[in-house]
Design a protein around this motif. Sequence first.
Motif, short mmCIF file in Angstrom:
data_model
loop_
_atom_site.label_atom_id
_atom_site.label_comp_id
_atom_site.label_asym_id
_atom_site.label_seq_id
_atom_site.Cartn_x
_atom_site.Cartn_y
_atom_site.Cartn_z
N THR A 2 0.80 -1.33 0.10
CA THR A 2 0.08 0.16 -0.03
C THR A 2 0.66 1.25 0.00
O THR A 2 2.05 1.08 -0.19
CB THR A 2 -1.04 -0.10 1.15
OG1 THR A 2 -0.07 0.03 2.39
CG2 THR A 2 -1.90 -1.25 1.26
N CYS A 5 -0.51 6.31 -4.61
CA CYS A 5 -1.50 7.07 -5.19
C CYS A 5 -2.46 6.55 -6.26
O CYS A 5 -1.93 6.08 -7.15
CB CYS A 5 -1.12 8.63 -5.62
SG CYS A 5 -2.27 9.82 -6.33
N THR A 6 -3.63 6.39 -5.87
CA THR A 6 -4.48 5.55 -6.77
C THR A 6 -5.67 6.32 -7.23
O THR A 6 -5.91 7.48 -6.61
CB THR A 6 -4.97 4.21 -6.10
OG1 THR A 6 -6.09 4.68 -4.78
CG2 THR A 6 -3.78 3.42 -5.46
N ARG A 7 -6.38 5.79 -8.27
CA ARG A 7 -7.80 6.62 -8.43
C ARG A 7 -8.85 5.48 -8.89
O ARG A 7 -8.36 4.38 -9.29
CB ARG A 7 -7.38 7.29 -9.61
CG ARG A 7 -7.26 6.95 -11.06
CD ARG A 7 -6.41 5.75 -11.43
NE ARG A 7 -6.41 5.49 -12.88
CZ ARG A 7 -7.04 4.86 -13.74
NH1 ARG A 7 -8.21 4.14 -13.23
NH2 ARG A 7 -6.68 4.80 -14.98
N ALA A 27 -8.85 0.27 -5.54
CA ALA A 27 -8.08 1.31 -5.50
C ALA A 27 -7.89 1.93 -4.04
O ALA A 27 -6.58 2.31 -3.73
CB ALA A 27 -8.78 2.40 -6.33
N ARG A 28 -8.79 1.99 -3.19
CA ARG A 28 -8.72 2.59 -1.85
C ARG A 28 -7.89 1.55 -1.12
O ARG A 28 -7.19 2.12 -0.38
CB ARG A 28 -9.95 2.70 -1.17
CG ARG A 28 -9.93 3.65 0.08
CD ARG A 28 -11.44 3.66 0.45
NE ARG A 28 -12.19 2.77 0.75
CZ ARG A 28 -13.26 2.93 1.51
NH1 ARG A 28 -13.82 4.23 1.60
NH2 ARG A 28 -14.02 1.69 1.92
N ALA A 31 -4.14 2.19 -1.77
CA ALA A 31 -3.70 3.51 -1.48
C ALA A 31 -3.16 3.24 0.02
O ALA A 31 -2.22 3.89 0.59
CB ALA A 31 -4.74 4.45 -1.67
N ARG A 36 -2.74 7.95 -1.33
CA ARG A 36 -3.87 8.74 -1.81
C ARG A 36 -4.82 8.15 -2.60
O ARG A 36 -4.54 7.47 -3.54
CB ARG A 36 -3.37 10.03 -2.36
CG ARG A 36 -2.45 10.97 -1.57
CD ARG A 36 -1.87 12.30 -2.22
NE ARG A 36 -3.17 13.31 -2.59
CZ ARG A 36 -3.33 13.74 -3.55
NH1 ARG A 36 -2.50 13.34 -4.59
NH2 ARG A 36 -4.28 14.72 -3.53
N PHE A 37 -6.19 8.35 -2.13
CA PHE A 37 -7.15 7.67 -3.02
C PHE A 37 -7.97 8.85 -3.66
O PHE A 37 -8.61 9.58 -2.95
CB PHE A 37 -8.03 6.78 -2.24
CG PHE A 37 -9.39 6.43 -2.95
CD1 PHE A 37 -9.49 5.39 -3.92
CD2 PHE A 37 -10.65 7.26 -2.59
CE1 PHE A 37 -10.66 5.14 -4.51
CE2 PHE A 37 -11.80 6.87 -3.02
CZ PHE A 37 -12.02 5.94 -4.15
N PHE A 66 -16.87 6.39 0.13
CA PHE A 66 -15.76 6.43 -0.43
C PHE A 66 -15.67 8.00 -1.10
O PHE A 66 -16.27 8.67 -1.32
CB PHE A 66 -15.64 5.98 -2.04
CG PHE A 66 -15.93 4.47 -2.09
CD1 PHE A 66 -14.52 3.74 -1.61
CD2 PHE A 66 -16.91 3.85 -2.25
CE1 PHE A 66 -14.42 2.47 -1.51
CE2 PHE A 66 -16.67 2.57 -1.98
CZ PHE A 66 -15.60 1.77 -2.02
N SER A 68 -12.68 11.19 -1.80
CA SER A 68 -11.49 11.55 -2.59
C SER A 68 -10.43 12.21 -1.94
O SER A 68 -11.10 13.31 -1.06
CB SER A 68 -11.86 12.19 -3.87
OG SER A 68 -10.61 12.52 -4.81
N THR A 200 -4.97 1.44 -10.67
CA THR A 200 -5.88 0.36 -10.20
C THR A 200 -7.16 0.15 -11.31
O THR A 200 -7.61 1.37 -11.42
CB THR A 200 -6.13 0.30 -8.98
OG1 THR A 200 -6.98 1.64 -8.71
CG2 THR A 200 -4.98 0.21 -7.93
#
Length: 270
Positions: A2, A5-7, A27-28, A31, A36-37, A66, A68, A200
């Motif tokens: 982990t 930085c994902t999205r 994604a989360r 992160a 960072r998500f 969720f 951001s 991701t």
Amino acid sequence: MTGFCTRFAPSPTGFLHLGHVASACHARDRAGETGRFLIRIEDIDPQRCLPRFEQSLRDDLAWLGFVSDGEILRQSDHLPYYRGILDRLRCQGLLYACTCSRADVQVTAQGRAPDGSLVYGGSCRGRYHAPDQPHVWRLDMQAALRLLGGSPSWQESEGARIKGRAAEFGDVVLGRRDNGVSYHLCVTCDDARQGVTLVTRGADLFEATSVHRVLQDLLGFPEPRYAHHPLIMDEAGRKLSKRDGAESLRALRAKGLSAPELIALARQVL
């Protein structure tokens, strides 16, 4: 692993379903607490992306919990930026204007790309100036790969380095007729400018990574890692899809399922 930085980047073309929850969880989770998500709304399709779907998307994500770790980027707010990137590629002599219709492409196609799309036959290759008729802008893939010295590979998270297959895609569209930009272009630019270090997404986009790596190297963008997760399938063995009428989160919520229960169902594929 982990701390990346994902999205999570849905398109507001319909209501979210369980497959979207799986992608957001993936994604989360990657992160973690130290990364960072980010949430991004990929709404460049003016015909299918509707305000009511975007509002529903935002409402569903808030209900699920969720959030951001930064401003939610809407692609439609940044069309001039993407068009500027296209201009950079045109100045390098890597794009050409194509006036072929979909029917023309089907007749002259040179087989199928790794993602199942048709490989353009190249009828318009060499047309570097915009004609006075509707057209798209295509990447001259062979010219791009000569410049790069071959097809770039990528690192799949916690796995082997994957050999790119960009040549097998042929000359992909980077500038569409309707809005001047394409998915391949926008997603590559956004991952770079948002500082995404681990892309991701679902396994259905695994092959497209070959194209995105070409664009990253052409534009001097950093190379992220990738983590493609399994898909949730329906009873017919197809991935859940808004187009195929996958049951929406709204419908599942109306049946009495809670947010934790839906998240638990989605995690079963990860």
